[in-house]
Design a protein around this motif. Sequence first.
Motif, PDB file in Angstrom:
ATOM      1  N   SER A 174      36.972 -69.122   3.224  1.00 58.69           N
ATOM      2  CA  SER A 174      36.488 -69.047   4.602  1.00 58.69           C
ATOM      3  C   SER A 174      35.892 -70.386   5.023  1.00 58.69           C
ATOM      4  O   SER A 174      35.375 -71.144   4.200  1.00 58.69           O
ATOM      5  N   THR A 175      35.946 -70.668   6.322  1.00 62.23           N
ATOM      6  CA  THR A 175      35.445 -71.958   6.809  1.00 62.23           C
ATOM      7  C   THR A 175      33.925 -72.065   6.697  1.00 62.23           C
ATOM      8  O   THR A 175      33.394 -73.171   6.611  1.00 62.23           O
ATOM      9  N   ILE A 176      33.221 -70.933   6.693  1.00 66.41           N
ATOM     10  CA  ILE A 176      31.763 -71.005   6.591  1.00 66.41           C
ATOM     11  C   ILE A 176      31.311 -71.282   5.165  1.00 66.41           C
ATOM     12  O   ILE A 176      30.211 -71.801   4.936  1.00 66.41           O
ATOM     13  N   ARG A 177      32.155 -70.970   4.181  1.00 72.94           N
ATOM     14  CA  ARG A 177      31.708 -71.072   2.788  1.00 72.94           C
ATOM     15  C   ARG A 177      31.389 -72.520   2.396  1.00 72.94           C
ATOM     16  O   ARG A 177      30.432 -72.778   1.658  1.00 72.94           O
ATOM     17  N   ASP A 208      27.887 -73.587   0.846  1.00 72.17           N
ATOM     18  CA  ASP A 208      27.771 -74.259  -0.456  1.00 72.17           C
ATOM     19  C   ASP A 208      26.989 -75.565  -0.335  1.00 72.17           C
ATOM     20  O   ASP A 208      26.198 -75.926  -1.225  1.00 72.17           O
ATOM     21  N   GLN A 209      27.191 -76.280   0.769  1.00 74.74           N
ATOM     22  CA  GLN A 209      26.452 -77.522   0.996  1.00 74.74           C
ATOM     23  C   GLN A 209      24.947 -77.251   1.142  1.00 74.74           C
ATOM     24  O   GLN A 209      24.116 -78.038   0.678  1.00 74.74           O
ATOM     25  N   LEU A 210      24.611 -76.120   1.758  1.00 76.89           N
ATOM     26  CA  LEU A 210      23.200 -75.772   1.930  1.00 76.89           C
ATOM     27  C   LEU A 210      22.531 -75.517   0.587  1.00 76.89           C
ATOM     28  O   LEU A 210      21.390 -75.937   0.353  1.00 76.89           O
ATOM     29  N   PHE A 211      23.235 -74.835  -0.313  1.00 80.07           N
ATOM     30  CA  PHE A 211      22.666 -74.599  -1.641  1.00 80.07           C
ATOM     31  C   PHE A 211      22.545 -75.907  -2.431  1.00 80.07           C
ATOM     32  O   PHE A 211      21.574 -76.115  -3.160  1.00 80.07           O
ATOM     33  N   THR A 212      23.542 -76.785  -2.262  1.00 75.21           N
ATOM     34  CA  THR A 212      23.474 -78.089  -2.936  1.00 75.21           C
ATOM     35  C   THR A 212      22.254 -78.883  -2.454  1.00 75.21           C
ATOM     36  O   THR A 212      21.521 -79.474  -3.252  1.00 75.21           O
ATOM     37  N   GLN A 213      22.027 -78.870  -1.144  1.00 79.73           N
ATOM     38  CA  GLN A 213      20.877 -79.566  -0.578  1.00 79.73           C
ATOM     39  C   GLN A 213      19.559 -78.955  -1.053  1.00 79.73           C
ATOM     40  O   GLN A 213      18.553 -79.658  -1.218  1.00 79.73           O
ATOM     41  N   ALA A 214      19.583 -77.626  -1.286  1.00 81.52           N
ATOM     42  CA  ALA A 214      18.371 -76.950  -1.751  1.00 81.52           C
ATOM     43  C   ALA A 214      18.139 -77.167  -3.243  1.00 81.52           C
ATOM     44  O   ALA A 214      17.064 -76.834  -3.769  1.00 81.52           O
ATOM     45  N   GLY A 215      19.161 -77.682  -3.945  1.00 80.03           N
ATOM     46  CA  GLY A 215      18.989 -78.050  -5.348  1.00 80.03           C
ATOM     47  C   GLY A 215      19.230 -76.941  -6.351  1.00 80.03           C
ATOM     48  O   GLY A 215      18.730 -77.014  -7.481  1.00 80.03           O
ATOM     49  N   PHE A 216      20.007 -75.912  -5.978  1.00 71.71           N
ATOM     50  CA  PHE A 216      20.298 -74.862  -6.959  1.00 71.71           C
ATOM     51  C   PHE A 216      21.636 -74.191  -6.642  1.00 71.71           C
ATOM     52  O   PHE A 216      22.130 -74.248  -5.514  1.00 71.71           O
ATOM     53  N   LEU A 217      22.228 -73.574  -7.666  1.00 73.68           N
ATOM     54  CA  LEU A 217      23.430 -72.774  -7.502  1.00 73.68           C
ATOM     55  C   LEU A 217      23.017 -71.324  -7.308  1.00 73.68           C
ATOM     56  O   LEU A 217      22.198 -70.797  -8.068  1.00 73.68           O
ATOM     57  N   PRO A 218      23.562 -70.636  -6.298  1.00 74.74           N
ATOM     58  CA  PRO A 218      23.123 -69.270  -6.030  1.00 74.74           C
ATOM     59  C   PRO A 218      23.628 -68.276  -7.069  1.00 74.74           C
ATOM     60  O   PRO A 218      24.679 -68.475  -7.689  1.00 74.74           O
ATOM     61  N   ASN A 219      22.857 -67.226  -7.249  1.00 75.95           N
ATOM     62  CA  ASN A 219      23.282 -66.083  -8.054  1.00 75.95           C
ATOM     63  C   ASN A 219      24.130 -65.193  -7.142  1.00 75.95           C
ATOM     64  O   ASN A 219      23.592 -64.439  -6.327  1.00 75.95           O
ATOM     65  N   VAL A 220      25.462 -65.302  -7.257  1.00 72.66           N
ATOM     66  CA  VAL A 220      26.375 -64.616  -6.333  1.00 72.66           C
ATOM     67  C   VAL A 220      26.694 -63.225  -6.867  1.00 72.66           C
ATOM     68  O   VAL A 220      27.352 -63.075  -7.901  1.00 72.66           O
TER      69      VAL A 220
END
Length: 314
Positions: A214-217, A221-233
């Motif tokens: 999806s285009t939003i993904r 993903d960039q938002l999580f990178t900026q926040a400094g962590f990988l999400p628990n999906v």
Amino acid sequence: MDTKQIEYILKIAEENNITRAAEKLHLTQPALNQQLLRLERELDLPLFHRSRTDWRPTQAGEIYLENARKMLQIKQETYKRLGDLAVRQKGTLSLAFTPGRGTSMFSYVYPRFHQQYPDIIVEPSELSVRKQQTLIARGELDLGFQTLCDEHRTDDEYILLATEEIFLVVPSGHPVCQEAPPSRRRKSSGYPRFPELNLCRLQYEPFVLMYKESTIRQLIDQLFTQAGFLPNVLFETASNATILTMIRSRLCCGLIPAHYLQKPDKCLACFSLTSHPTWDIVASYRKGAYLPKAARYFIELASAYWNPEKPGNI
């Protein structure tokens, strides 16, 4: 301007199978095969490598298909221009929109469009952004209504309809809700004004996210990178409505576009991210293509849907 034979050959290439192509064209397989054989005898060249399950174009076939698509585009452009000169507008308008928000937009726009252009046959489809872009580039789709970021744009034409913010959503009563005051309404847009929260405050929480294609993904993903962590999906989905259902069930958190958060929901707590990420809602069509009056009016109505309080909107 009879282009039936061209359309037949393009359909064989699209389906990679003459039997499936014949079914889509409502022809018998022998009748379609005769059309192909007649053209190949005329050219003295085979256009397809035949097999039971896969009909791939030969080198000659690739040349024919490339120019056949151009010929169809010329026909379409000619008829669109001539149609705009007619007193009563007729013809077809093929368009696509993304699931969810696109369906809501089409339900608003179509009755108003049909009132103005009763003889225009609208052919709607619900398609992903990438599928729309493929069909637009091939001249098989007149208009696409899409949500995307700048990096997802192709060489096609894009008309900006609105810019939309992405919000962080958690179950109501989540401990982070104590960190910010209640949300307020924006008088200008009607969208909520949510308190800010840094995404890293939820680094140990489960998330349900939109699927990777999806285009939003990519934006998420960039938002999580900026926040400094990988999400628990917890899992991935193709529906923002599904994400909201899971959040209401207190199973996860999510990142949701503003369109889905217009009405207050006591089961949800919403926050603005500190970076206030946005993406664009656009109308798209093939670069260099002629945009007829009916298509321009449909875009005008879509713009009014996304900007209901803008002065001068229908």
